[in-house]
Each structure stands twice: as structure tokens, then as C-alpha cells.
Design a protein around this motif. Sequence first.
Motif, PDB file in Angstrom:
ATOM      1  N   PRO A 186       0.688  -1.435   0.046  1.00  0.00           N
ATOM      2  CA  PRO A 186      -0.008  -0.084  -0.061  1.00  0.00           C
ATOM      3  C   PRO A 186       0.770   1.317  -0.004  1.00  0.00           C
ATOM      4  O   PRO A 186       0.273   2.413  -0.396  1.00  0.00           O
ATOM      5  N   ALA A 187       2.222   0.967   0.539  1.00  0.00           N
ATOM      6  CA  ALA A 187       3.163   2.318   0.431  1.00  0.00           C
ATOM      7  C   ALA A 187       3.760   2.968  -0.917  1.00  0.00           C
ATOM      8  O   ALA A 187       4.635   3.441  -0.956  1.00  0.00           O
ATOM      9  N   VAL A 188       3.387   2.159  -1.881  1.00  0.00           N
ATOM     10  CA  VAL A 188       3.904   2.702  -3.265  1.00  0.00           C
ATOM     11  C   VAL A 188       3.420   3.892  -3.472  1.00  0.00           C
ATOM     12  O   VAL A 188       2.821   4.577  -3.185  1.00  0.00           O
ATOM     13  N   ALA A 190       2.652   6.854  -5.936  1.00  0.00           N
ATOM     14  CA  ALA A 190       1.410   7.337  -7.204  1.00  0.00           C
ATOM     15  C   ALA A 190       2.025   6.772  -8.464  1.00  0.00           C
ATOM     16  O   ALA A 190       2.985   7.431  -8.823  1.00  0.00           O
ATOM     17  N   GLY A 191       1.318   5.881  -9.132  1.00  0.00           N
ATOM     18  CA  GLY A 191       1.638   5.711 -10.611  1.00  0.00           C
ATOM     19  C   GLY A 191       2.687   4.728 -10.746  1.00  0.00           C
ATOM     20  O   GLY A 191       3.278   4.362 -11.630  1.00  0.00           O
ATOM     21  N   ALA A 192       3.256   4.222  -9.545  1.00  0.00           N
ATOM     22  CA  ALA A 192       4.289   3.049  -9.571  1.00  0.00           C
ATOM     23  C   ALA A 192       3.825   1.771  -8.658  1.00  0.00           C
ATOM     24  O   ALA A 192       3.088   2.082  -7.908  1.00  0.00           O
TER      25      ALA A 192
ATOM     26  N   ASP B  89      -0.250   1.035 -13.503  1.00  0.00           N
ATOM     27  CA  ASP B  89      -0.815   2.197 -12.948  1.00  0.00           C
ATOM     28  C   ASP B  89      -2.264   1.599 -12.289  1.00  0.00           C
ATOM     29  O   ASP B  89      -2.445   2.272 -11.149  1.00  0.00           O
ATOM     30  N   SER B  92      -1.081   0.281  -8.995  1.00  0.00           N
ATOM     31  CA  SER B  92      -0.585   1.373  -7.979  1.00  0.00           C
ATOM     32  C   SER B  92      -1.813   2.017  -7.442  1.00  0.00           C
ATOM     33  O   SER B  92      -1.967   2.279  -6.184  1.00  0.00           O
ATOM     34  N   ILE B  95      -3.652  -0.702  -4.987  1.00  0.00           N
ATOM     35  CA  ILE B  95      -3.083  -1.072  -3.696  1.00  0.00           C
ATOM     36  C   ILE B  95      -2.920   0.213  -2.678  1.00  0.00           C
ATOM     37  O   ILE B  95      -3.017  -0.287  -1.483  1.00  0.00           O
ATOM     38  N   ARG B  96      -2.947   0.982  -3.207  1.00  0.00           N
ATOM     39  CA  ARG B  96      -2.637   2.268  -2.461  1.00  0.00           C
ATOM     40  C   ARG B  96      -4.150   2.680  -1.416  1.00  0.00           C
ATOM     41  O   ARG B  96      -4.046   3.664  -0.522  1.00  0.00           O
ATOM     42  N   ARG B 106      -0.299   3.321   5.780  1.00  0.00           N
ATOM     43  CA  ARG B 106      -0.141   3.470   4.501  1.00  0.00           C
ATOM     44  C   ARG B 106       0.363   4.621   3.549  1.00  0.00           C
ATOM     45  O   ARG B 106       1.111   5.464   4.347  1.00  0.00           O
ATOM     46  N   ALA B 107       0.385   4.626   2.216  1.00  0.00           N
ATOM     47  CA  ALA B 107       1.192   5.763   1.446  1.00  0.00           C
ATOM     48  C   ALA B 107       0.404   7.035   2.223  1.00  0.00           C
ATOM     49  O   ALA B 107      -0.707   7.006   2.286  1.00  0.00           O
ATOM     50  N   ASP B 110      -0.487  11.880  -1.672  1.00  0.00           N
ATOM     51  CA  ASP B 110       0.426  12.562  -2.299  1.00  0.00           C
ATOM     52  C   ASP B 110      -0.251  12.626  -3.832  1.00  0.00           C
ATOM     53  O   ASP B 110       0.274  13.079  -4.657  1.00  0.00           O
ATOM     54  N   ALA B 111      -1.351  11.953  -3.881  1.00  0.00           N
ATOM     55  CA  ALA B 111      -1.855  12.035  -5.314  1.00  0.00           C
ATOM     56  C   ALA B 111      -3.440  11.560  -5.043  1.00  0.00           C
ATOM     57  O   ALA B 111      -3.886  11.101  -4.269  1.00  0.00           O
TER      58      ALA B 111
END
Lengths: 269, 111
Positions: A186-188, A190-192, B89, B92, B95-96, B106-107, B110-111
Motif C-alpha cells: 500500500p505504500a507504493v 502514485a503511478g508506480a 498504473d 498502484s 493497492i494504495r 499506508r502511503a 500525495d496524489a
Amino acid sequence: MAAAGVPHTPAFPELANRPEGTDIRERYAAVAHVLDAARPDVLCVFTSDHINTFFLDNWPNLAVIAADEVSGPLDEVPGVARTRIPVHADLAAHLYETCVRRDFDPALVLDAAVDHSVVVPLHFLNANRPLPIVPIHVNGMIAPLPGPRRCLQLGAAVADGIRTFSPRLRVAVVASGSFSLEVGGPAVHAGATYGVPRPDWAARVLSHLRYGRHAALAAETTPRLLAEAGTVAGELLSWLGMLGAAEGLKLAHLDYREGEGHGFVAWRE
Amino acid sequence: MASSPGASDIRGLRAAYTVNRLCHRLHRDPDLVRRLREGPERALADWPLTAEDRRLLLTGDIAALYGRGAHPVLLVRIAALSLFGVTADDYSRRIRTAGRRGGAPRAPTDA
């Protein structure tokens, strides 16, 4: 007699072949230079299998590969064809025996294919004059991971095995992997499909390496920190194995750039 | 003090064992990858997946597969091979939205 640690990002070999890859090529070459100068006979490679060589049907926390050779990469490394890599099987067997005698109980592996975590460092560090290797797997992927102090001690057992092997060989120890890297979780970014969630931890690791504070590094490597630093941040444990084996060597090269989750480091006598 | 880094998630890995096994096979079995591209439903027919796991795979529900116990280092191979219509894409983005198993954050958004 020499030691090194580098990242094993699967994209780096192909990148290094392109004009814009000069930088990454040079970063690996600086480490290879230190290893080459020590004129090793064998490379002992501490690695964390990415659930390729091994699977959950029988997952080893530690393993020594003592086959005559391994093939790899068995996963995708653009620009690197699958090949056979010779293993110094007699030294590997002796290291396995030494580990068991010293109360470590690695799995014994006599038939294996290896993934990018072995192939990428060798692509850059073992290219000029291919040496036989001894791959030692340290679980960095499936918790609970081996304890960090235990990994330092494992390295000391390996160093003992290297010293007591006959004939006497010049063995350099190599580790690979990142300190903060999220692959597929989950901590990837954005876009990767990867991210670097704790670059500050990577900076801290490199700072400890710069000043030789290996015991302090092991003490700070907590379960929570590794979980926050990314799904493959346990790769640090293979570095701790290498550091335990390299005790007494002097830092020869350290290349870390702020914001990165990895570093390029080498030690010599 | 015991020193065992990382949150243990053996129950999750076991619950999603067949999904994990399928993802592990992808690097070793190019024929499986080819069949999954040609007809995913048919290619999965022989795999002893639960109905729910099968549905989540075929709909590319990455966050739910992760939540059920698929290991991220294995699961991400679906994106690397663009299986089940999941691009890098898509992977990503999906999963986020998942909470990390074991409770780590978690992330950052930022988007």
C-alpha cells in the motif's frame, strides 16, 4: 578480505547499458573496483530470495546453496539472459556445516535457481573475471524475520567457516538489497508499483555504516521500523549477515544520495 | 528480548495460499502466463481457488486480494505481466487504497 553491499534493482542492468546509464554504471564500478583489488577467489553472496527460489510450501529463514551451480535469473531482469553460475560447492558445504555446528540451522539446498537478488549484484560485481559464488539466503520477506543481532552472529559463523576451510581461499562477502523499499504494498508511490516510504531510515542505516556502528544498527532494526520501511526492507538483514562476516574490515567506499532507499558501500582490509 | 522484525502474517498467507501459489508460478511457467492472457477464466479452472478468490482475480481487485493475505511481492507480478487487465498504473491506484496488514501506515496521500 573485502566486502560490499549494493542495491539489486532489476531495472539497473538495462539502464546501465544506455547512454543515460553512465551514472549507475559508475556507482557499481566503484564498488567492483574495491572487490577486484582484493583479488578474491570466491564471492560469498548474502541475499534475500524474493519468494522465487523458495515458496511457502517450505520457506527457509536461512539457507545455504551448496550445489555445483545455480541458474538465474528465474525472474525478469531486462537485458540479462538466464545463465548458469558456478558455486564453490565444497566451501558452501563447509559453511553450512560450520553454521550448524555454531547453532545456526540453515536449510541445505543442493538444487536451485536464483532470482535478481543474486544475479543483479553479480552482473555488476562479478563480470570481469567470473568467480564461483556461495549464496546464503537470509529471509527478508516473510515475517517473523531472523533477528538482526542473530544475522550479525550468522556472519561471524560464516567468517569462521571461511577461515577454517582448506585450502585457504580469498573470499569476499557481498550483500544486496534496499533499506527502505515498498514493492507491491500500500505504500507504493502514485503511478508506480514501488515506493520508498522511509528514506530517513535509509539515511540512518548509511550513517551507521559510515561510522562502523553495526551493533547499534542491529539494535535499531525493530519489527515496526522494518514494516514501515517497506515490504522488502528486511533485505537489510542480508547486509547484517555480510557485516558480521566482514567485521574488522575498513570502510573503503560509501555512496549514498539523500532520498534514496539504498546505498553502494565497500570495505577492504 | 525476542528480535523478530516485521509483523507476522502467517494466517493471511495461509488463507490466500492458492493465490500466492498462482503468483509464484508466473515466473516459472510461461505457458501459464500465456493461457492467463488468452482466457483467464479457463486458465484458472484447474486451480483450487475459492469462488471469492477467483472473482477477485478475474476482476483485478488488488486491494481485496492483498487484504485476504496475498503477499505484495507475489501479488505485484500480476501488474508486471499485465494479467487480468491490471496495468502497473491500475495496480498502484488500487493497492494504495488498501490498509497495510499488520497495522503499519499506508502511503501518504500525495496524489
